[in-house]
Design an enzyme around this catalytic site. Structure first.
Site, short mmCIF file in Angstrom:
data_model
loop_
_atom_site.label_atom_id
_atom_site.label_comp_id
_atom_site.label_asym_id
_atom_site.label_seq_id
_atom_site.Cartn_x
_atom_site.Cartn_y
_atom_site.Cartn_z
N LYS A 41 9.20 53.54 62.00
CA LYS A 41 8.13 54.56 62.09
C LYS A 41 7.38 54.62 60.77
O LYS A 41 7.96 54.54 59.69
CB LYS A 41 8.74 55.92 62.45
CG LYS A 41 9.30 55.92 63.88
CD LYS A 41 9.70 57.28 64.36
CE LYS A 41 10.45 57.19 65.68
NZ LYS A 41 9.64 57.37 66.87
N LYS A 85 18.48 67.27 72.96
CA LYS A 85 17.55 67.12 74.09
C LYS A 85 17.26 68.51 74.66
O LYS A 85 18.02 69.45 74.44
CB LYS A 85 18.18 66.23 75.16
CG LYS A 85 18.36 64.79 74.68
CD LYS A 85 18.31 63.79 75.79
CE LYS A 85 18.54 62.37 75.29
NZ LYS A 85 17.32 61.71 74.78
N HIS A 105 20.04 56.94 64.12
CA HIS A 105 18.73 57.41 63.64
C HIS A 105 18.85 58.45 62.53
O HIS A 105 18.23 58.33 61.47
CB HIS A 105 17.92 58.03 64.78
CG HIS A 105 17.68 57.11 65.94
ND1 HIS A 105 17.50 55.75 65.80
CD2 HIS A 105 17.57 57.36 67.27
CE1 HIS A 105 17.30 55.22 67.00
NE2 HIS A 105 17.34 56.16 67.90
C1 BG6 Z 1 16.58 56.38 71.52
C2 BG6 Z 1 17.59 57.22 72.27
O1 BG6 Z 1 17.22 55.60 70.56
O2 BG6 Z 1 15.64 57.22 70.88
C3 BG6 Z 1 16.89 58.15 73.27
O3 BG6 Z 1 18.49 56.37 72.95
C4 BG6 Z 1 15.81 58.94 72.58
O4 BG6 Z 1 17.83 59.03 73.88
C5 BG6 Z 1 14.88 58.03 71.79
O5 BG6 Z 1 15.07 59.64 73.58
C6 BG6 Z 1 13.89 58.83 70.98
O6 BG6 Z 1 13.00 57.95 70.37
P1 BG6 Z 1 11.54 58.43 69.96
O7 BG6 Z 1 10.98 57.30 69.17
O8 BG6 Z 1 10.81 58.70 71.23
O9 BG6 Z 1 11.73 59.68 69.17
#
Ligand code: BG6
Length: 486
Positions: free
Chosen positions: A179, A337, A237
């Protein structure tokens, strides 16, 4: 930058959710931006046979659905299809790997296998590729997260993949590192002396990192219910964002120089075990509520979720880093979520001034903050105080913003565009090395085991809220508040 030599991208899970939502649209955008060479192959590996017309129809639909309408045009699509091939592989049938070899070009020096499948299949896929002679010295493999479900399984997968690929050929992807704002964070820290001098326990009170999603589990419950937020978002992440925020200045931009610094952060994380888990870690599971203005069901009532599921859809952790720079500075990390909104922010809270000469204001608005917003509306804001125009000496908060999209009027590329391009040009800087992966699992493992032994439902929270009450308490105990929406 542009790739000159031919490439072959072989996508396992070629028509799966990730390929359709992210990988194929990213390759299409790279093509439209003129960054791919004229000759190349994108081979979607599927489990069931598809005729070419149906395959192309599915890719086209995926692009139309997942790209902004202004980026899809028939002319570019008609050229892009020249790259696309579909091939069926049955992992139990070595003959299907041999047929793949026939579809590829032996002379191609840039061959990338992208494993966008569950990590339990990585070993069989690599063995199949090896068995049919598809792995040559220039081949690379991209591994999607989560790799394994704990330290032990990740070790097994790492070892198995290492039988066929050297570490320098392995690209462990974490798309958050692709990002734009994450790279901007590195530039801001290491290209400006202004912030780097303040980047430590003397000036920083605490740091909050939030990845919130308003979406629920959607159609991925079959996967998610076995995984949960800790493995899906936190172990990778969130810990990676923590590493980039907290690492020491690397000696160069070389991939190993950066990865060396990130792994040192992971090794310095204070272990959270036993009773400390109740004190510093919160897990939640969403109940029914309202998301994006619509009523939504509770997690346990989503299709494909076990009725008594104990899977967490929310995690918040107070993380401490035991080194000179960060002693005494908590990092509060959370993800979930069905939260109030989709956002990702790193908020650095600087210490309050020792003594205020101005009229009393709400404590929180007085604290100076530096906000890195990864999404939506990526950008960086420095929140300062200024004088309110008019009589007296009232102070009010003001923002200095640095927004890449406003500034350059250019499209901010999706993370997967950046990372796929990096793999194609063999730049591993934004990918994880094996020791980073293992350190992350080592730290997370005791928490997962503790939860597993508890056999309790995680604390419920209403969909559309900011998570369970215990998450608010986690900071309140320390006299702090989450930045719900800075
Ligand atoms: C993914 C997860 O790695 O990242 C998902 O498996 C999540 O559950 C997604 O929704 C979120 O990514 P971003 O880039 O949309 O924030």
């Amino acid at each position: 930058m542009h790739i000159d030599a031919p490439f072959e991208l072989i996508l396992f899970g070629g028509l799966g959710d990730l390929s359709q939502r992210k990988l194929l649209p990213a390759m299409y955008m790279l093509f439209c931006d003129g960054r791919l060479p004229e000759t190349g192959k994108i081979v979607a590996i599927t489990r069931r046979e598809l005729v070419r017309e149906d395959f192309l129809q599915q890719v086209r639909q995926a692009l139309r659905q997942h790209l902004e309408a202004r980026y899809f045009d028939e002319g570019s699509w008609n050229q892009f299809v020249e790259y696309l091939i579909c091939h069926t592989i049955d992992l139990g049938d070595p003959g299907t790997f041999v047929q793949l070899e026939q579809a590829l070009n032996k002379q191609c020096q840039n061959r990338v296998f992208y494993l966008a499948t569950g990590s339990d299949l990585y070993t069989d896929i690599c063995a199949g590729l090896h068995g049919s002679g598809l792995i040559h010295e220039h081949a690379k493999v991209v591994l999607e997260k989560p790799i394994g479900h704990d330290f032990e399984s990740a070790t097994q997968i790492n070892n198995a993949v290492a039988e066929y690929f050297a570490e320098s050929q392995i690209y462990r992807i974490d798309h958050y590192l692709g990002k734009e704002t994450v790279q901007n964070l590195m530039v801001l820290r290491f290209a400006n002396s202004l912030f780097e001098h303040q980047w430590n326990h003397k000036y920083i009170d605490h740091i909050q990192i939030t990845i919130s999603e308003s979406l629920g589990v959607e159609k991925r419950a079959g996967f998610y219910d076995h995984v949960g937020a800790m493995r899906d978002m936190f172990q990778n992440h969130l810990l990676q964002l923590l590493c980039i925020t907290a690492m020491e200045p690397p000696a160069s931009l070389e991939s190993d120089a950066i990865r060396d610094e990130k792994v040192k952060v992971l090794r310095s994380l204070k272990a959270i075990t036993g009773e400390a888990i109740n004190d510093k870690v919160v897990r939640g599971q969403y109940d029914a509520g309202v998301a994006d203005g619509k009523p939504v069901p509770r997690y346990r009532d989503e299709p494909d979720v076990a009725v008594k599921s104990q899977t967490e859809t929310f995690v918040a952790v107070k993380v401490e880093i035991e080194n000179w720079r960060w002693a005494g500075v908590p990092f509060y990390l959370r993800t979930g979520k069905r939260l109030a909104e989709r956002a990702c922010e790193i908020v650095v809270h600087f210490k309050e001034i020792p003594h205020s000469i101005f009229p009393l204001q709400h404590k929180n608005t007085m604290a100076n903050k530096l906000v890195f917003r990864l999404q939506p509306d990526e950008g960086i804001r420095l929140m300062l105080c200024e004088k309110k125009i008019g009589p007296g000496m009232s102070v009010r908060p003001m923002n200095l913003s640095l927004n890449p999209a406003d500034h350059k009027k250019t499209r901010v590329p999706e993370a997967y565009e950046r990372l796929l391009f990096d793999v194609l040009v063999s730049n591993a800087t934004l990918f994880l090395r094996d020791d980073e992966l293992m350190e992350a699992w080592r730290w997370v493992d005791p928490i997962l085991t503790f939860w597993n032994d508890l056999e309790q439902r995680p604390e419920p929270y209403t969909s559309g809220s900011w998570g369970p009450a215990a998450a608010t308490l986690l900071l309140a105990k320390d006299g702090r508040l989450w930045d719900e929406n800075s």
